[in-house]
Write an enzyme that holds these catalytic residues in place. Structure first.
Site, short mmCIF file in Angstrom:
data_model
loop_
_atom_site.label_atom_id
_atom_site.label_comp_id
_atom_site.label_asym_id
_atom_site.label_seq_id
_atom_site.Cartn_x
_atom_site.Cartn_y
_atom_site.Cartn_z
N LYS A 106 -33.50 19.82 40.38
CA LYS A 106 -34.82 20.07 39.78
C LYS A 106 -34.61 20.09 38.28
O LYS A 106 -34.08 21.04 37.71
CB LYS A 106 -35.41 21.40 40.22
CG LYS A 106 -36.87 21.50 39.78
CD LYS A 106 -37.37 22.90 39.54
CE LYS A 106 -37.17 23.41 38.15
NZ LYS A 106 -37.82 22.66 37.06
N GLY B 104 -40.58 26.16 37.32
CA GLY B 104 -39.60 27.17 37.67
C GLY B 104 -40.07 28.14 38.74
O GLY B 104 -39.39 28.33 39.76
N PRO B 105 -41.26 28.75 38.53
CA PRO B 105 -41.69 29.77 39.50
C PRO B 105 -41.93 29.22 40.91
O PRO B 105 -41.87 29.97 41.87
CB PRO B 105 -43.01 30.28 38.89
CG PRO B 105 -42.91 29.97 37.44
CD PRO B 105 -42.10 28.70 37.34
N GLU C 28 -25.49 28.90 32.96
CA GLU C 28 -25.21 28.50 31.57
C GLU C 28 -26.45 28.89 30.79
O GLU C 28 -27.50 28.25 30.92
CB GLU C 28 -24.99 26.99 31.46
CG GLU C 28 -23.81 26.46 32.25
CD GLU C 28 -22.48 26.82 31.64
OE1 GLU C 28 -22.43 27.35 30.51
OE2 GLU C 28 -21.46 26.56 32.31
N CYS D 138 -27.75 25.17 22.87
CA CYS D 138 -27.41 26.57 23.18
C CYS D 138 -26.17 27.02 22.41
O CYS D 138 -26.00 28.21 22.16
CB CYS D 138 -27.18 26.70 24.67
SG CYS D 138 -26.17 25.38 25.30
N GLU E 105 -32.13 34.20 20.11
CA GLU E 105 -31.92 32.76 20.07
C GLU E 105 -33.24 32.12 19.67
O GLU E 105 -34.25 32.28 20.35
CB GLU E 105 -31.50 32.28 21.46
CG GLU E 105 -31.13 30.82 21.47
CD GLU E 105 -30.77 30.32 22.86
OE1 GLU E 105 -31.54 30.54 23.79
OE2 GLU E 105 -29.71 29.70 22.99
N1 LIG Z 1 -25.41 27.62 28.08
C1 LIG Z 1 -25.78 26.37 28.23
O1 LIG Z 1 -25.02 25.55 28.67
C2 LIG Z 1 -27.17 25.95 27.87
C3 LIG Z 1 -27.41 24.60 27.68
C4 LIG Z 1 -28.70 24.21 27.36
C5 LIG Z 1 -29.72 25.15 27.25
N2 LIG Z 1 -29.45 26.45 27.43
C6 LIG Z 1 -30.51 27.44 27.29
O2 LIG Z 1 -31.71 26.95 27.88
C7 LIG Z 1 -32.85 27.47 27.20
C8 LIG Z 1 -33.84 26.37 26.89
O3 LIG Z 1 -34.19 25.67 28.02
P1 LIG Z 1 -35.59 25.91 28.79
O4 LIG Z 1 -36.63 26.41 27.86
O5 LIG Z 1 -35.84 24.68 29.57
O6 LIG Z 1 -35.21 27.11 29.70
P2 LIG Z 1 -36.00 27.66 30.96
O7 LIG Z 1 -35.15 28.77 31.42
O8 LIG Z 1 -37.41 27.91 30.70
O9 LIG Z 1 -35.94 26.43 31.98
C9 LIG Z 1 -34.73 25.89 32.47
C10 LIG Z 1 -34.94 25.38 33.86
O10 LIG Z 1 -35.18 26.49 34.71
C11 LIG Z 1 -36.40 26.32 35.40
N3 LIG Z 1 -36.95 27.65 35.64
C12 LIG Z 1 -37.77 28.37 34.85
N4 LIG Z 1 -38.05 29.54 35.44
C13 LIG Z 1 -37.39 29.55 36.62
C14 LIG Z 1 -37.29 30.48 37.69
N5 LIG Z 1 -37.94 31.65 37.67
N6 LIG Z 1 -36.52 30.18 38.75
C15 LIG Z 1 -35.84 29.01 38.79
N7 LIG Z 1 -35.91 28.09 37.83
C16 LIG Z 1 -36.67 28.35 36.75
C17 LIG Z 1 -37.23 25.42 34.51
O11 LIG Z 1 -38.25 24.79 35.23
C18 LIG Z 1 -36.16 24.47 34.00
O12 LIG Z 1 -35.87 23.48 34.95
C19 LIG Z 1 -32.30 28.11 25.96
O13 LIG Z 1 -32.31 29.52 26.10
C20 LIG Z 1 -30.87 27.60 25.86
O14 LIG Z 1 -29.98 28.39 25.18
C21 LIG Z 1 -28.19 26.86 27.74
#
Ligand SMILES: NC(=O)c1ccc[n+]([C@@H]2O[C@H](COP(=O)([O-])OP(=O)(O)OC[C@H]3O[C@@H](n4cnc5c(N)ncnc54)[C@H](O)[C@@H]3O)[C@@H](O)[C@H]2O)c1
Length: 491
Positions: A170, A203-204, A245, A279, A378
């Site tokens: 996803k 996500g939700p 991550e 990130c 962040e």
């Molecule tokens: N550590 C790493 O490797 C890394 C790499 C890239 C991004 N990031 C982090 O990602 C964030 C930015 O990405 P984003 O805004 O897409 O993050 P997000 O957490 O909003 O979304 C990430 C993914 O999770 C899904 N998601 C959202 N809520 C969910 C839930 N309740 N249950 C399951 N899945 C859910 C989203 O649809 C999306 O596919 C930043 O905080 C960044 O630091 C971390």
């Protein structure tokens, strides 16, 4: 207008269970880039059932069969790199050249790296009279964000396939078109039906359905700390393995013996790269307090020299991904000013001459204190905080005073001092003097930046379970014992 209105389940493109759609906005134009279907529990159940069925045979494929599959995937990937790049530019705004030569290229690098690791990976090992087998963990849910969309998909799918797992992807609903092309590549390469499945969704709904699904064995999640916690919570009742991550607020320690102007310039550019949406970006720059004035001059020149604009017009930096992110970043810039940091470059609003699109001015704050909001949260935009430190102890204290621990950066010349500082930074990856990325180097965080590691051979560990067989190796494994022993270095 792009369209991605079907899901990929059991080797075929299928209609969603219910007609629910999501419009993807091009962040550079604020106009629709395209539309996708959003899935629900029924679509997830179907995809998980396909992956579960395929696991029976795929988990027992030989190393050689999987190497050949990787060769086919890489051959199918190469001619689609430009398509991937164009999709990435439309959906999340990466400048065209960076989209092709970094975003799309990294996907190919992860595939090649996983194939190389697979060739020699020790899945089996004899220790005394105990036989250890590292077996595929099962059906995996791969949930990815939009900021490096293909990097994150490739960094999960590649080791999962190499280890013999089956999966449901996803991708972020903000970056679904690159995920669609990735899926087309899997199909064109002949990945067996049910091994790789893709369902779009939010996500939700889809994210939560995957995280809580009783037939998912492991979730590999990249995204915000907020969603990472939700995933872990939803996964807990079924004791899934959860690999996270998450976010970062990485320190970049510029030592007194560094070329301050060069190190500051590189640090500013590094934060603005990908519109600050990495990130592991070095967003807290630590300089000797006595060199703050010199750092400010270099940082201002570097930030003001960055070309921001239409990602199809040869710029260095495009927009941020969405209005939500734009507004959040603007709010944090205002907060930095209100809390008393010195605004050195940039500031609120769009860059001069740009009146639409989610473009943010490359912004630098100096004289930042580590308890200010801009040093703790962040921001995920092109916003750098410069903090002064008294001595190395003070620098380490500030660097480690964060809930995150993804990366750390050091600039300097004395190898002894660098080694000491690197060993005392509490982060999963330390980058010294702007070292090039290494696809074999483990990537992942300490503390609230997550758990587990991606990239290279360490990525395999997340997709394997270990089974111990006590006693003589069972029949059928004798040949493998001999093979493994032949690989051991002579004692
Ligand atoms: N550590 C790493 O490797 C890394 C790499 C890239 C991004 N990031 C982090 O990602 C964030 C930015 O990405 P984003 O805004 O897409 O993050 P997000 O957490 O909003 O979304 C990430 C993914 O999770 C899904 N998601 C959202 N809520 C969910 C839930 N309740 N249950 C399951 N899945 C859910 C989203 O649809 C999306 O596919 C930043 O905080 C960044 O630091 C971390």
């Amino acid at each position: 207008m792009r369209e991605s209105l079907q899901f990929y389940i059991d080797g075929a493109w299928v209609e969603p269970a219910a007609p629910k759609r999501w419009e993807v906005i091009n962040p550079a134009t604020e106009q629709p880039a395209g539309v996708i279907a959003l899935g629900d529990q029924t679509d997830v159940d179907r995809a998980v059932a396909a992956a579960k069925k395929a696991f029976r045979s795929f988990s027992r494929t030989s190393r050689q069969e999987r190497i050949e599959m990787f060769e086919s995937i890489i051959a199918a990937y190469r001619p689609r790199r430009k398509d991937l790049a164009e999709a990435i530019t439309d959906e999340m705004g990466a400048p065209a050249e960076i989209a092709e030569n970094l975003h799309a290229l990294i996907g190919q690098i992860h595939l090649k790296t996983a194939m190389t690791v697979l060739k020699d990976y020790k899945f089996e090992q004899q220790r005394g009279t105990t036989w250890l087998m590292h077996e595929p963990i099962g059906v995996c849910a791969l949930i990815t964000p939009w900021n490096w969309p293909i990097n994150q998909i490739a960094a999960k799918v590649s080791p999962a396939l190499a280890c013999g797992c089956t999966m449901v992807l996803k991708a972020s609903e903000y970056s679904p078109f690159s995920a669609q092309i990735w899926t087309e590549i899997m199909h064109a390469a002949g990945v067996p039906a049910g091994v790789f499945n893709m369902v779009h969704g939010d996500g939700p709904t889809v994210g939560a359905a995957l995280s809580s699904h009783p037939d998912i064995d492991m979730v590999s999640f990249t995204g915000s700390t907020r969603a990472g916690i939700e995933v872990a919570r939803n996964a807990a009742p079924t004791i899934k393995r959860v690999h996270q991550e998450l976010g970062g607020k990485s320190a970049n320690i510029i030592l007194a013996d560094a070329d301050i102007a060069a190190a500051v310039t590189a640090g500013v550019k590094s934060v603005a790269h990908n519109s600050g949406q990495s990130c592991n970006a070095p967003t807290r720059m630590l300089v000797p307090a006595s060199k703050m004035a010199e750092a400010i001059v270099a940082a201002r020149a570097a930030a003001e020299g960055i070309m921001v604009g239409d990602p199809k017009a040869g710029v260095e930096v495009g927009p941020v991904v969405s209005k939500v992110q734009f507004d959040k970043i603007q709010g944090l810039i205002e907060k930095g000013m209100a809390e008393g940091a010195t605004l050195v470059a940039g500031g609120p609003g769009r860059p001069d001459g740009i009146d639409k699109g989610y473009f943010v001015r490359p912004t630098v704050f100096a004289d930042v204190k580590n308890d200010m909001t801009i040093a703790r949260e962040e921001i995920f935009g092109p916003v750098l905080s410069i903090l002064g430190y008294a001595d190395i102890e003070d620098a380490l204290e500030i660097a480690n005073d964060t809930p995150y621990g993804l990366a750390g950066y050091i600039q300097g010349t004395d190898p002894e001092v660098i080694a000491e500082v690197a060993s005392r930074m509490r982060a999963g990856q330390i980058i010294i003097n702007q070292a090039h990325p290494d696809p074999m180097a483990p990537f992942g965080g300490y503390k609230q930046s997550g758990n587990g590691r991606e990239w290279g051979d360490h990525a395999f560990e997340g997709f394997l379970e270990v089974k111990a067989m006590l006693g003589h190796p069972p029949r059928g494994t004798q040949e493998a014992v001999a093979r493994t022993e032949a690989l051991e270095p002579a004692k």
